[in-house]
Design a protein around this motif. Structure first.
Motif, PDB file in Angstrom:
ATOM      1  N   ASP A 174       4.843  -3.322  13.840  1.00 48.42           N
ATOM      2  CA  ASP A 174       4.084  -4.385  14.196  1.00 48.42           C
ATOM      3  C   ASP A 174       4.639  -5.678  13.437  1.00 48.42           C
ATOM      4  N   GLY A 175       5.691  -5.613  12.574  1.00 50.15           N
ATOM      5  CA  GLY A 175       6.398  -6.798  11.944  1.00 50.15           C
ATOM      6  C   GLY A 175       5.667  -7.424  10.716  1.00 50.15           C
ATOM      7  N   ILE A 176       4.802  -6.617  10.299  1.00 49.96           N
ATOM      8  CA  ILE A 176       4.096  -7.005   9.337  1.00 49.96           C
ATOM      9  C   ILE A 176       4.186  -6.324   7.831  1.00 49.96           C
ATOM     10  N   GLY A 177       5.074  -5.433   7.846  1.00 50.73           N
ATOM     11  CA  GLY A 177       5.563  -4.827   6.697  1.00 50.73           C
ATOM     12  C   GLY A 177       6.922  -4.110   6.595  1.00 50.73           C
ATOM     13  N   PHE A 178       7.402  -3.765   5.422  1.00 51.09           N
ATOM     14  CA  PHE A 178       8.832  -2.997   5.213  1.00 51.09           C
ATOM     15  C   PHE A 178       8.564  -1.970   4.164  1.00 51.09           C
ATOM     16  N   THR A 179       9.345  -0.985   4.262  1.00 46.91           N
ATOM     17  CA  THR A 179       9.031   0.208   3.233  1.00 46.91           C
ATOM     18  C   THR A 179      10.061  -0.103   2.252  1.00 46.91           C
ATOM     19  N   ALA A 180       9.543  -0.155   1.183  1.00 46.22           N
ATOM     20  CA  ALA A 180      10.060  -0.493  -0.190  1.00 46.22           C
ATOM     21  C   ALA A 180      10.607   0.932  -0.933  1.00 46.22           C
ATOM     22  N   TYR A 189       0.915  -1.149  -0.050  1.00 42.84           N
ATOM     23  CA  TYR A 189      -0.004  -0.136   0.011  1.00 42.84           C
ATOM     24  C   TYR A 189       0.941   1.226  -0.047  1.00 42.84           C
ATOM     25  N   CYS A 190       0.249   2.247  -0.344  1.00 41.14           N
ATOM     26  CA  CYS A 190       0.738   3.755  -0.280  1.00 41.14           C
ATOM     27  C   CYS A 190      -0.207   4.445   0.561  1.00 41.14           C
ATOM     28  N   VAL A 191       0.594   5.244   1.586  1.00 42.89           N
ATOM     29  CA  VAL A 191      -0.067   6.029   2.668  1.00 42.89           C
ATOM     30  C   VAL A 191       0.987   6.852   3.168  1.00 42.89           C
ATOM     31  N   GLY A 192       0.207   7.901   3.919  1.00 43.79           N
ATOM     32  CA  GLY A 192       0.994   8.822   4.776  1.00 43.79           C
ATOM     33  C   GLY A 192       1.278   8.284   5.985  1.00 43.79           C
ATOM     34  N   GLU A 193       2.313   8.789   6.781  1.00 44.38           N
ATOM     35  CA  GLU A 193       2.781   8.266   7.996  1.00 44.38           C
ATOM     36  C   GLU A 193       1.809   8.609   8.921  1.00 44.38           C
ATOM     37  N   PRO A 194       1.666   8.004  10.259  1.00 45.11           N
ATOM     38  CA  PRO A 194       2.515   7.141  10.583  1.00 45.11           C
ATOM     39  C   PRO A 194       2.328   5.531  10.229  1.00 45.11           C
ATOM     40  N   TRP A 195       1.480   5.360   9.269  1.00 46.85           N
ATOM     41  CA  TRP A 195       0.932   4.174   8.997  1.00 46.85           C
ATOM     42  C   TRP A 195       1.834   3.094   8.287  1.00 46.85           C
ATOM     43  N   ASN A 196       2.987   3.816   7.808  1.00 45.32           N
ATOM     44  CA  ASN A 196       4.265   2.771   7.150  1.00 45.32           C
ATOM     45  C   ASN A 196       5.181   2.494   8.259  1.00 45.32           C
ATOM     46  N   ALA A 197       5.474   3.269   9.229  1.00 48.99           N
ATOM     47  CA  ALA A 197       6.282   3.055  10.360  1.00 48.99           C
ATOM     48  C   ALA A 197       5.556   1.919  11.340  1.00 48.99           C
ATOM     49  N   ARG A 198       4.262   2.255  11.403  1.00 56.35           N
ATOM     50  CA  ARG A 198       3.361   1.331  12.282  1.00 56.35           C
ATOM     51  C   ARG A 198       3.527  -0.090  11.818  1.00 56.35           C
ATOM     52  N   ALA A 199       3.379  -0.479  10.471  1.00 55.59           N
ATOM     53  CA  ALA A 199       3.472  -1.616   9.849  1.00 55.59           C
ATOM     54  C   ALA A 199       4.780  -2.306  10.198  1.00 55.59           C
TER      55      ALA A 199
END
Length: 431
Positions: free
Chosen positions: A242-248, A229-239
């Protein structure tokens, strides 16, 4: 644009026998007294002529400014929290909404006055896509940078770390790949599509695209509903936490100092309440300057906006990326000089015509617009540069030399607003 030469001043009635007035008259009197009272708080320098010919008190003193739970709502929140709105004779009432669709609907129907809003959403409404056609105004840009594209840890476990390896996996393992953005004509959709397209992935043909409100992104990825997904912060840092995603990638890596959220309104509102709009813009400009001016101010801002009534997450999730301290979740850390900016000597906030035109080129590229619009004509109609310049003058915010700017994207392509039709048609990957 609003005509700053033909505005009605608010008259203050010094003495009236209220027993001789009708109910309607009493209501008008009370409103006038309220406006007079709050206007008495206005900085004398602002009163003395910082605004354009004939400007006076704000026509509307209580102003509902809607927002979504994202870090980039900070200047709206802090304008009220710091009392900067009172300086300009208004009270900003930050109004939290659940989705961009709710932001759109309540702005159009007048339930909210102004909004922290996706830049591309405003242009979509102007063009009659992403909602009913409505003449709109962008009063200023609220921030540059600070969004990101998050991919799932499941993809990482299959060797995906960036766009190129994502393309390799998609070519090798044929299945439905689902990616989320936050609104079809918005900024997050355009960053996601541009990034995918650069690696030969056509978002309209090779993937399934869904729309998810920003605060719901992490829960949906945790449930396995999406690959990225693409979104604003803090929902990339939150992923990542929480160990479910990484920043590409970050969006500033795609387009350094790109426009992101705007202060949006209907054109009708800006014409009816020009003084109110200037006051709100002035307060937000000062708030953005405050946030950007020191590390301690960013800490303070993160503490305020982390509250349940605003972003509703742990303060540490907000503050690291607000400071530019990045961790992509798969081993890379860096200090990013182009993290979220709210002021940057006014360069953030100017409503450049070329910024608005860029969103139109991408709407055309992805088939949201069937024909080429009058790119410059639409941008001149939407971006309310005259009102912005008044607010910039009131706050001593520097102005750029041109209404257009030149930017180089991560693919090496330069956008400067010249020949937008040719630019829109130049991409190999498109609808």
């Amino acid at each position: 644009m609003a005509d700053t030469k033909d505005q009605t001043s608010v008259s203050i009635i010094p003495s009236v026998n209220t027993e001789q007035v009708t109910d309607s008259g009493r209501r008008k009197l009370i409103q006038s007294i309220g406006a007079a009272s709050i206007y008495s708080l206005v900085d004398p320098l602002v009163k003395s002529g910082a605004w354009a010919a004939g400007s006076d008190a704000p026509e509307k003193t209580d102003v509902k400014v809607s927002f979504i739970a994202l870090t980039d709502c900070s200047s709206v929140v802090m304008a009220n929290h710091l009392g900067l709105d009172k300086k300009y004779g208004i009270k900003i009432i930050p109004t939290k909404e659940a989705s961009w669709a709710a932001i759109r609907d309540k702005l159009i129907n007048g339930e909210n006055d102004l909004s922290h809003i996706l830049y591309g959403l405003v242009y979509g409404l102007q063009m009659g896509i992403g909602g009913q056609q409505k003449d709109m105004s962008i009063l200023m840009s609220l921030n540059n940078n600070g969004q990101a594209i998050t991919l799932s840890k499941a993809l990482y476990q299959k060797g995906v770390t960036d766009g190129a390896s994502l393309k390799t996996l998609m070519d090798k393992e044929k299945r439905d790949y689902t990616f989320a953005q936050t609104f079809p004509t918005g900024t997050h959709a355009m960053w996601l599509y541009y990034w995918l397209g650069n690696f030969g992935i056509n978002p309209m043909k090779d993937t399934k695209i869904i729309t998810v409100p920003p605060p719901q992104m992490v829960a949906n990825m945790r449930s396995g509903n999406m690959d990225g997904y693409c979104v604003g912060e803090p929902w990339n840092a939150r992923a990542i936490i929480d160990g479910i995603g990484f920043t590409a990638t970050t969006t500033q890596a795609i387009w350094q100092d790109h426009p992101e959220k705007a202060l949006g309104a209907t054109a009708e509102f800006t014409k009816r309440y020009p003084n109110t709009c200037r006051a709100v813009m002035s307060a937000i400009l000062e708030a953005g300057k405050y946030i950007d001016s020191s590390v301690s101010n960013k800490h303070s801002t993160a503490e305020v906006v982390s509250a349940p009534s605003f972003v509703n997450t742990d303060v540490n999730v907000i503050q690291d990326r607000m400071m530019g301290r990045y961790n992509n979740g798969i081993g890379k850390t860096w200090d990013d000089p182009n993290a979220m900016k709210f002021y940057n000597d006014g360069l953030v906030n100017y409503p450049y015509l070329s910024d608005g035109m860029w969103f139109l080129t991408q709407h055309k590229r992805w088939g949201l617009l069937k024909d080429h619009p009058d790119y410059l004509g639409v941008a001149k109609k939407v971006n309310n540069i005259a009102l912005y310049k008044d607010a910039a003058t009131a706050t001593k915010t520097p102005l750029p030399k041109s209404d257009m700017r030149s930017s180089k994207f991560f693919d090496g392509v330069t956008w400067n607003g010249s020949n937008p039709a040719a630019y829109a048609d130049s991409f190999k990957v498109k609808a």
